[in-house]
Design a protein around this motif. Sequence first.
Motif, PDB file in Angstrom:
ATOM      1  N   SER A  60      57.029  12.493 -53.470  1.00 47.12           N
ATOM      2  CA  SER A  60      55.649  12.182 -53.074  1.00 47.12           C
ATOM      3  C   SER A  60      55.395  12.548 -51.613  1.00 47.12           C
ATOM      4  O   SER A  60      56.330  12.820 -50.846  1.00 47.12           O
ATOM      5  CB  SER A  60      55.384  10.687 -53.266  1.00 47.12           C
ATOM      6  OG  SER A  60      56.161   9.924 -52.366  1.00 47.12           O
ATOM      7  N   ARG A  61      54.150  12.538 -51.232  1.00 46.57           N
ATOM      8  CA  ARG A  61      53.773  12.831 -49.849  1.00 46.57           C
ATOM      9  C   ARG A  61      54.399  11.807 -48.898  1.00 46.57           C
ATOM     10  O   ARG A  61      54.895  12.150 -47.810  1.00 46.57           O
ATOM     11  CB  ARG A  61      52.247  12.790 -49.732  1.00 46.57           C
ATOM     12  CG  ARG A  61      51.685  13.064 -48.345  1.00 46.57           C
ATOM     13  CD  ARG A  61      51.924  14.491 -47.924  1.00 46.57           C
ATOM     14  NE  ARG A  61      52.977  14.591 -46.926  1.00 46.57           N
ATOM     15  CZ  ARG A  61      53.366  15.714 -46.360  1.00 46.57           C
ATOM     16  NH1 ARG A  61      52.826  16.852 -46.733  1.00 46.57           N
ATOM     17  NH2 ARG A  61      54.307  15.732 -45.444  1.00 46.57           N
ATOM     18  N   LYS A  62      54.391  10.541 -49.312  1.00 42.23           N
ATOM     19  CA  LYS A  62      54.986   9.488 -48.498  1.00 42.23           C
ATOM     20  C   LYS A  62      56.486   9.727 -48.320  1.00 42.23           C
ATOM     21  O   LYS A  62      57.033   9.562 -47.224  1.00 42.23           O
ATOM     22  CB  LYS A  62      54.745   8.123 -49.152  1.00 42.23           C
ATOM     23  CG  LYS A  62      55.332   6.962 -48.368  1.00 42.23           C
ATOM     24  CD  LYS A  62      55.115   5.644 -49.100  1.00 42.23           C
ATOM     25  CE  LYS A  62      55.761   4.485 -48.322  1.00 42.23           C
ATOM     26  NZ  LYS A  62      55.605   3.196 -49.027  1.00 42.23           N
ATOM     27  N   GLU A  63      57.155  10.114 -49.399  1.00 44.56           N
ATOM     28  CA  GLU A  63      58.594  10.386 -49.332  1.00 44.56           C
ATOM     29  C   GLU A  63      58.886  11.594 -48.449  1.00 44.56           C
ATOM     30  O   GLU A  63      59.887  11.613 -47.725  1.00 44.56           O
ATOM     31  CB  GLU A  63      59.150  10.601 -50.738  1.00 44.56           C
ATOM     32  CG  GLU A  63      59.197   9.319 -51.578  1.00 44.56           C
ATOM     33  CD  GLU A  63      59.495   9.575 -53.034  1.00 44.56           C
ATOM     34  OE1 GLU A  63      60.095   8.689 -53.678  1.00 44.56           O
ATOM     35  OE2 GLU A  63      59.130  10.658 -53.546  1.00 44.56           O
ATOM     36  N   MET A  64      58.007  12.589 -48.483  1.00 47.98           N
ATOM     37  CA  MET A  64      58.170  13.752 -47.611  1.00 47.98           C
ATOM     38  C   MET A  64      58.065  13.346 -46.151  1.00 47.98           C
ATOM     39  O   MET A  64      58.811  13.841 -45.290  1.00 47.98           O
ATOM     40  CB  MET A  64      57.124  14.816 -47.940  1.00 47.98           C
ATOM     41  CG  MET A  64      57.435  15.654 -49.163  1.00 47.98           C
ATOM     42  SD  MET A  64      58.937  16.676 -48.982  1.00 47.98           S
ATOM     43  CE  MET A  64      58.416  17.826 -47.708  1.00 47.98           C
ATOM     44  N   ASP A  65      57.139  12.448 -45.840  1.00 50.30           N
ATOM     45  CA  ASP A  65      56.993  11.962 -44.468  1.00 50.30           C
ATOM     46  C   ASP A  65      58.254  11.221 -44.024  1.00 50.30           C
ATOM     47  O   ASP A  65      58.708  11.359 -42.880  1.00 50.30           O
ATOM     48  CB  ASP A  65      55.787  11.026 -44.364  1.00 50.30           C
ATOM     49  CG  ASP A  65      54.465  11.768 -44.527  1.00 50.30           C
ATOM     50  OD1 ASP A  65      54.454  12.997 -44.337  1.00 50.30           O
ATOM     51  OD2 ASP A  65      53.457  11.118 -44.851  1.00 50.30           O
ATOM     52  N   GLU A  66      58.833  10.450 -44.942  1.00 48.58           N
ATOM     53  CA  GLU A  66      60.063   9.710 -44.631  1.00 48.58           C
ATOM     54  C   GLU A  66      61.226  10.678 -44.406  1.00 48.58           C
ATOM     55  O   GLU A  66      62.060  10.467 -43.510  1.00 48.58           O
ATOM     56  CB  GLU A  66      60.391   8.745 -45.767  1.00 48.58           C
ATOM     57  CG  GLU A  66      59.394   7.595 -45.884  1.00 48.58           C
ATOM     58  CD  GLU A  66      59.602   6.755 -47.138  1.00 48.58           C
ATOM     59  OE1 GLU A  66      60.419   7.166 -48.000  1.00 48.58           O
ATOM     60  OE2 GLU A  66      58.938   5.712 -47.275  1.00 48.58           O
TER      61      GLU A  66
END
Length: 228
Positions: A60-66
């Motif tokens: 996900s986009r959130k996981e990519m940011d992490e």
Amino acid sequence: MNRLYLVSNSIGNDGDIPPRTKTLLEEADWIIGEEQRTTSTFLKKLGISKPFDLLNEHTSRKEMDEIAMKLATTKRTCLISDSGSPGLEDPGKWIVPLAWEMGVEVRSAPGPTALIAALTSSGFTTSPFLFLGFLPREEKERERTLKQYLGLGITIAFYETPYRAKHCLETLAKILPGDRQIFLALGISMANETCFRGTAKEIQKKFPQGLKLPPVFVVEEKKERIKR
């Protein structure tokens, strides 16, 4: 300087795994793989017992940011794909530009790639050539894309899924001139590797039914016609 290493895997034959791969993974502070089972099996095969995270089409986009934040604070990160060199038509390609943006240096640990193996084995002109990645799934869009790039007249290469190889071969047989050959490699470097060279219609007749191996297509450059 924090670094991201693009670490090569084999493309079918474990004998192709570069020795440097094991060294880098043993020294890694963080390992990113593509699929859980494949990555786990690969690390066990090398005798490496380390936790790892995943980067794939479900990230996900959130996981990519992490991932980006951890990348920026980790000294030595190693990225491996399910096969071959990461970053070439796999989810790893998303992380490389991100790494540069975060001030992380990117280094490649070169190894086998199905693209170069097929291209050099084809016997067709290798300079220039054009790599198309994976073609569109929909038949009409696939045909339109092929016609567009075939018109350039240079050697082209592309990947396909095992389940669409037969359909792609049918499309090529339909649109290619009779004097323009193709090279089709199935399961490069595997024990049951199978290769064909000839016109698309000729290969259609020989194509093994039910053989589901990863295919790479290479289409010959356009023939120069002699002016008289």
